[in-house]
Design an enzyme around this catalytic site. Structure first.
Site, PDB file in Angstrom:
ATOM      1  N   HIS A   1     -13.503   5.603   1.855  1.00  0.00           N
ATOM      2  CA  HIS A   1     -12.471   6.563   1.806  1.00  0.00           C
ATOM      3  C   HIS A   1     -12.741   7.914   1.785  1.00  0.00           C
ATOM      4  CE1 HIS A   1     -14.768   6.741  -2.260  1.00  0.00           C
ATOM      5  NE2 HIS A   1     -14.024   8.009  -2.114  1.00  0.00           N
TER       6      HIS A   1
HETATM    7  C1  UD1 Z   1     -10.923  11.738  -4.473  1.00  0.00           C
HETATM    8  C2  UD1 Z   1     -12.090  12.799  -4.574  1.00  0.00           C
HETATM    9  C3  UD1 Z   1     -13.254  12.037  -4.116  1.00  0.00           C
HETATM   10  C4  UD1 Z   1     -13.497  10.869  -4.800  1.00  0.00           C
HETATM   11  C5  UD1 Z   1     -12.080   9.715  -4.637  1.00  0.00           C
HETATM   12  C6  UD1 Z   1     -12.613   8.519  -5.672  1.00  0.00           C
HETATM   13  C7  UD1 Z   1     -11.285  15.022  -4.339  1.00  0.00           C
HETATM   14  C8  UD1 Z   1     -11.297  16.159  -3.472  1.00  0.00           C
HETATM   15  N1  UD1 Z   1     -11.413  13.887  -3.724  1.00  0.00           N
HETATM   16  O1  UD1 Z   1     -10.684  11.366  -3.099  1.00  0.00           O
HETATM   17  O2  UD1 Z   1     -14.141  13.043  -4.313  1.00  0.00           O
HETATM   18  O3  UD1 Z   1     -14.729  10.137  -4.285  1.00  0.00           O
HETATM   19  O4  UD1 Z   1     -11.096  10.510  -5.144  1.00  0.00           O
HETATM   20  O5  UD1 Z   1     -11.663   7.489  -5.110  1.00  0.00           O
HETATM   21  O6  UD1 Z   1     -10.985  15.201  -5.312  1.00  0.00           O
HETATM   22  N2  UD1 Z   1      -3.607   7.704  -2.800  1.00  0.00           N
HETATM   23  C9  UD1 Z   1      -2.697   6.656  -3.131  1.00  0.00           C
HETATM   24  N3  UD1 Z   1      -2.976   6.176  -4.542  1.00  0.00           N
HETATM   25  C10 UD1 Z   1      -3.560   6.759  -5.333  1.00  0.00           C
HETATM   26  C11 UD1 Z   1      -4.644   7.494  -5.099  1.00  0.00           C
HETATM   27  C12 UD1 Z   1      -4.611   8.074  -3.671  1.00  0.00           C
HETATM   28  O7  UD1 Z   1      -1.863   6.328  -2.407  1.00  0.00           O
HETATM   29  O8  UD1 Z   1      -3.412   6.187  -6.580  1.00  0.00           O
HETATM   30  C13 UD1 Z   1      -3.611   8.082  -1.396  1.00  0.00           C
HETATM   31  C14 UD1 Z   1      -2.617   9.363  -1.105  1.00  0.00           C
HETATM   32  O9  UD1 Z   1      -2.214   9.389   0.219  1.00  0.00           O
HETATM   33  C15 UD1 Z   1      -3.330  10.530  -1.348  1.00  0.00           C
HETATM   34  C16 UD1 Z   1      -4.867  10.051  -0.785  1.00  0.00           C
HETATM   35  O10 UD1 Z   1      -5.119   8.764  -0.823  1.00  0.00           O
HETATM   36  O11 UD1 Z   1      -2.915  11.575  -0.754  1.00  0.00           O
HETATM   37  C17 UD1 Z   1      -6.036  10.825  -1.026  1.00  0.00           C
HETATM   38  O12 UD1 Z   1      -6.064  10.849  -2.484  1.00  0.00           O
HETATM   39  P1  UD1 Z   1      -6.964  12.122  -3.279  1.00  0.00           P
HETATM   40  O13 UD1 Z   1      -6.936  11.992  -4.592  1.00  0.00           O
HETATM   41  O14 UD1 Z   1      -6.504  13.400  -2.600  1.00  0.00           O
HETATM   42  O15 UD1 Z   1      -8.305  11.879  -2.622  1.00  0.00           O
HETATM   43  P2  UD1 Z   1      -9.534  10.566  -2.636  1.00  0.00           P
HETATM   44  O16 UD1 Z   1      -9.630  10.338  -1.072  1.00  0.00           O
HETATM   45  O17 UD1 Z   1      -8.863   9.539  -3.421  1.00  0.00           O
HETATM   46  N1  UDP Z   2     -14.198   0.758  -8.202  1.00  0.00           N
HETATM   47  C1  UDP Z   2     -13.505  -0.141  -8.977  1.00  0.00           C
HETATM   48  N2  UDP Z   2     -12.578  -0.661  -8.191  1.00  0.00           N
HETATM   49  C2  UDP Z   2     -12.544  -0.881  -6.730  1.00  0.00           C
HETATM   50  C3  UDP Z   2     -13.383   0.249  -6.193  1.00  0.00           C
HETATM   51  C4  UDP Z   2     -14.516   1.022  -6.958  1.00  0.00           C
HETATM   52  O1  UDP Z   2     -13.523  -0.315 -10.308  1.00  0.00           O
HETATM   53  O2  UDP Z   2     -11.805  -1.444  -6.055  1.00  0.00           O
HETATM   54  C5  UDP Z   2     -15.293   1.490  -9.100  1.00  0.00           C
HETATM   55  C6  UDP Z   2     -16.876   1.189  -8.742  1.00  0.00           C
HETATM   56  O3  UDP Z   2     -17.357   0.048  -9.269  1.00  0.00           O
HETATM   57  C7  UDP Z   2     -17.310   2.689  -9.059  1.00  0.00           C
HETATM   58  C8  UDP Z   2     -16.167   3.560  -8.945  1.00  0.00           C
HETATM   59  O4  UDP Z   2     -14.992   2.904  -9.016  1.00  0.00           O
HETATM   60  O5  UDP Z   2     -17.675   2.695 -10.619  1.00  0.00           O
HETATM   61  C9  UDP Z   2     -16.326   4.543  -7.591  1.00  0.00           C
HETATM   62  O6  UDP Z   2     -15.068   5.016  -7.353  1.00  0.00           O
HETATM   63  P1  UDP Z   2     -14.882   5.602  -6.042  1.00  0.00           P
HETATM   64  O7  UDP Z   2     -15.676   4.983  -4.953  1.00  0.00           O
HETATM   65  O8  UDP Z   2     -13.471   5.600  -5.737  1.00  0.00           O
HETATM   66  O9  UDP Z   2     -15.431   6.965  -5.967  1.00  0.00           O
HETATM   67  P2  UDP Z   2     -16.684   8.199  -5.577  1.00  0.00           P
HETATM   68  O10 UDP Z   2     -17.813   7.208  -6.551  1.00  0.00           O
HETATM   69  O11 UDP Z   2     -17.081   8.068  -4.283  1.00  0.00           O
HETATM   70  O12 UDP Z   2     -16.421   9.402  -6.258  1.00  0.00           O
END
Ligand code: UD1
Ligand code: UDP
Length: 376
Positions: free
Chosen positions: A214
């Site tokens: 992601h």
């Molecule tokens: C964010 C964090 C990243 C973390 C990740 C965990 C920042 C800069 N990034 O990245 O560090 O690893 O969360 O998962 O804060 N979206 C949905 N539904 C949701 C959430 C997101 O559709 O519930 C989609 C939307 O199109 C959104 C895109 O994902 O614009 C990106 O979401 P965003 O929270 O900006 O970044 P992540 O890639 O999730």
């Molecule tokens: N996780 C979860 N369900 C999922 C994917 C991830 O519960 O479908 C949990 C995972 O076990 C871990 C955390 O979410 O504890 C990691 O989150 P993510 O990969 O979104 O973010 P990052 O750690 O890269 O910031």
């Protein structure tokens, strides 16, 4: 404040923060006595908003209900963070908390830190000191800025402590605690397939590779994204992809959904099911920070599709291997190597004893004791 009656605002936005915060909320409940009373109020920014990326975790992890939800998401990094700062500040002015708890390195983390520091509210940063040394990564900017304006940096590893010291952060502001994600793993056991997830996905124990992708650097660059999915499609055992909404949208909007055809796709899962799958996988392939560590906790070898990682100790001991997102052959070779990794290899004690959250709460109480002495 001789009796610790503290009001703490916890800022949460993204999925991994719910998991980290659950351990601290649990520790707050455990420590509650007539002398130590922390009132925690959760402020959701709305960064993650799908039910299976947010709300579901509150029930599953037995967390307090959020007191506020800003419903702020999307837009550019600046606009996203700016809107959050503005709304968080209004709540802080009303609530007048003693301190703020922040987790990790998301835009929600940075927004909370800026809003709090402008109002002189003490900031406690959990998972401080991690560095990828890639200044282009949004998370690297968020974590550096947050660490430098935090009153206490709670560092999960000894490497994180060293990083903070090297940047000139005073020793007095750094506390080594171990990792709260390890606490979370110790609370659950992941021994049984409670929901029948293996059967639902039609996979067998130790006969599949588990994948999550992601990160912005992998999803916003279409060459890298296509390359990664081409490599995944060539792995010879079943590949389960737990699909983040960001990656799903990117593939769909660029007519690339066919790249998913060779894979077994799951929507985002709950914490237990996800970790059960991690434990039973032969190898994990990811760009997630949390999954790199969870792979290690569960004794599952990992391939991280990134140029660098902040969890460098896992690369050094071999349980994790970096693979170049732009190089299909390198990804496949790394997966081959991890498929034959010796799982009996020693797992050093990098992340503490599973009591990081209790240590953090004890230090916060101590911080205010010292503060009230200084002001009495
Ligand atoms: C964010 C964090 C990243 C973390 C990740 C965990 C920042 C800069 N990034 O990245 O560090 O690893 O969360 O998962 O804060 N979206 C949905 N539904 C949701 C959430 C997101 O559709 O519930 C989609 C939307 O199109 C959104 C895109 O994902 O614009 C990106 O979401 P965003 O929270 O900006 O970044 P992540 O890639 O999730
Ligand atoms: N996780 C979860 N369900 C999922 C994917 C991830 O519960 O479908 C949990 C995972 O076990 C871990 C955390 O979410 O504890 C990691 O989150 P993510 O990969 O979104 O973010 P990052 O750690 O890269 O910031």
């Amino acid at each position: 404040m001789s009796k610790s009656n503290l009001k703490i605002i916890t800022i949460l936005g993204a999925r991994p923060q719910f998991i980290k915060a659950a351990t601290i909320s649990r520790a707050i409940k455990l420590i509650k006595t007539s002398k130590n009373n922390i009132c925690e109020k959760i402020l959701l920014t709305g960064q993650h908003y799908d039910k299976n990326m947010c709300e579901d975790f509150f029930g599953e992890l037995n967390m307090p209900n959020p007191s506020f939800n800003l419903n702020i998401n999307g837009g550019t990094h600046g606009s996203n963070t700016g809107r959050m700062i503005d709304s968080i500040e209004k709540i802080l002015l009303d609530e007048k908390p003693n301190g703020m708890l922040l987790y990790g390195d998301t835009n929600s983390t940075l927004a909370g830190a800026i809003a709090a520091t402008k109002l002189n509210i003490s900031i406690f940063h959990v998972e401080a000191g991690l560095r990828s040394f890639n200044r282009k990564q949004p998370e690297e900017k968020n974590r550096i800025l947050t660490d430098h304006i935090s009153d206490i940096c709670f560092a999960p590893t000894s490497i994180a402590v060293k990083n903070l010291l090297k940047e000139g952060i005073s020793k007095k502001r750094i506390i080594y605690t171990g990792d709260v994600m390890f606490d979370a793993i110790k609370i659950f056991k992941f021994n049984e397939d409670k929901s029948g997830i293996l059967e639902r996905l039609k996979i067998k124990n130790q006969d599949y590779v588990l994948v999550t992708i992601h990160r912005e650097e992998n999803t916003e660059n279409l060459d890298k994204l296509i390359n990664i999915f081409n490599a995944l499609g060539k792995i010879k055992i079943p590949v389960v992809l737990v699909l983040h909404p960001r990656t799903k949208a990117k593939l769909k909007n660029n007519n690339l959904s066919d790249l998913l055809k060779p894979l077994i796709i799951s929507s985002p899962l709950g914490y237990y099911d996800m970790n059960f799958l991690e434990k039973k996988a032969k190898v994990i392939i990811t760009d997630s920070g949390g999954l790199q560590k969870e792979a290690f906790f569960h004794g599952t070898p990992c391939v991280t599709i990134r140029s660098e990682t902040e969890w460098i100790e896992l690369i050094r001991c071999g349980w994790n291997k970096l693979a170049d997102p732009s190089n299909e052959l390198n990804i496949l070779k790394s997966v081959e190597e991890q498929l034959i990794f010796n799982k009996n290899k020693v797992k050093p004690d990098y992340y503490g004893n599973g009591n990081a959250s209790e240590k953090i709460i004890a230090h916060i109480l101590d911080f205010y004791k010292r503060y009230s002495h200084a002001n009495s």
